[in-house]
Motif scaffolding. Structure first.
Motif, PDB file in Angstrom:
ATOM      1  N   TYR A   1      24.404  58.653  83.485  1.00 46.92           N
ATOM      2  CA  TYR A   1      25.870  58.671  83.363  1.00 46.92           C
ATOM      3  C   TYR A   1      26.292  59.242  82.006  1.00 46.92           C
ATOM      4  CZ  TYR A   1      30.666  57.044  82.865  1.00 46.92           C
ATOM      5  OH  TYR A   1      32.014  56.996  82.644  1.00 46.92           O
TER       6      TYR A   1
ATOM      7  N   GLU B   1      34.671  54.808  86.837  1.00 48.53           N
ATOM      8  CA  GLU B   1      35.073  56.042  87.516  1.00 48.53           C
ATOM      9  C   GLU B   1      36.294  55.855  88.406  1.00 48.53           C
ATOM     10  OE1 GLU B   1      31.318  57.139  89.327  1.00 48.53           O
ATOM     11  OE2 GLU B   1      30.796  58.312  87.548  1.00 48.53           O
ATOM     12  N   LYS B   2      36.832  54.641  88.474  1.00 48.53           N
ATOM     13  CA  LYS B   2      38.005  54.389  89.318  1.00 48.53           C
ATOM     14  C   LYS B   2      39.286  54.644  88.561  1.00 48.53           C
ATOM     15  CE  LYS B   2      35.693  51.206  92.327  1.00 48.53           C
ATOM     16  NZ  LYS B   2      35.505  49.902  92.805  1.00 48.53           N
TER      17      LYS B   2
ATOM     18  N   GLU C   1      30.511  52.515  88.284  1.00 49.01           N
ATOM     19  CA  GLU C   1      31.493  52.744  89.358  1.00 49.01           C
ATOM     20  C   GLU C   1      32.876  52.246  88.951  1.00 49.01           C
ATOM     21  OE1 GLU C   1      29.819  50.995  92.899  1.00 49.01           O
ATOM     22  OE2 GLU C   1      28.286  52.570  93.042  1.00 49.01           O
ATOM     23  N   SER C   2      32.949  51.139  88.215  1.00 48.52           N
ATOM     24  CA  SER C   2      34.245  50.625  87.778  1.00 48.52           C
ATOM     25  C   SER C   2      34.904  51.560  86.759  1.00 48.52           C
ATOM     26  CB  SER C   2      34.098  49.217  87.182  1.00 48.52           C
ATOM     27  OG  SER C   2      33.531  49.260  85.879  1.00 48.52           O
TER      28      SER C   2
ATOM     29  N   GLU D   1      25.016  50.007  87.695  1.00 45.36           N
ATOM     30  CA  GLU D   1      25.618  50.905  88.685  1.00 45.36           C
ATOM     31  C   GLU D   1      27.042  50.454  89.015  1.00 45.36           C
ATOM     32  OE1 GLU D   1      24.622  52.974  93.005  1.00 45.36           O
ATOM     33  OE2 GLU D   1      23.292  51.396  92.247  1.00 45.36           O
ATOM     34  N   ALA D   2      27.253  49.158  89.196  1.00 44.17           N
ATOM     35  CA  ALA D   2      28.598  48.633  89.464  1.00 44.17           C
ATOM     36  C   ALA D   2      29.516  48.866  88.268  1.00 44.17           C
ATOM     37  CB  ALA D   2      28.519  47.143  89.786  1.00 44.17           C
TER      38      ALA D   2
END
Length: 127
Positions: free
Chosen positions: A31, A126-127, A123-124, A119-120
């Motif tokens: 990332y 990228e929101k 993802e948070s 990973e979570a």
């Protein structure tokens, strides 16, 4: 994006691979390298230097910006990946093989995430 299960991760996007109880390799996550873009320069510490958790121990320069790299561990630099000094783009090519430093004499750890938690977390972001 790649999140190897055998590694630990920091919320500042460094990966940690423990090689024994007091020694670890540290590098930038997939990332981080994607967010930075093409890396053109890496500034690594000297062997023997000591750092605490969240101390700046290196910096990386991309075509976008210069970014500090924070230590996820307290300890002493046992080795640097000298190959990156001439070829910083190796981090972009394979961030989990292109470790930055080996830290030994570890005395403290940041709060690490496992691969699923990291990973979570990504993802948070990228929101």
């Amino acid at each position: 994006m790649n999140f190897p299960k055998e590694l630990k991760y920091s919320k500042t996007h460094e990966w940690i691979k423990m090689t024994d109880d007091t020694t670890a390799l540290v590098g930038l996550t997939d990332y981080a390298q994607k967010e930075l873009g093409d890396l053109v320069f890496v500034n690594l510490p000297e062997e023997g230097e000591e750092f605490g958790v969240d101390d700046v121990f290196a910096d990386v320069e991309s075509v976008k910006a210069v970014s500090d790299v924070l230590s996820p561990l307290s300890g002493k630099i046992a080795e640097i990946n000298e190959e990156l000094l001439d070829e910083p783009q190796l981090i972009n090519a394979d961030p989990y093989e292109a470790w930055l430093v080996k830290i030994d004499e570890i005395t403290a750890f940041a709060d690490f995430l496992n691969s699923e938690e990291y990973e979570a977390f990504v993802e948070s972001l990228e929101k």
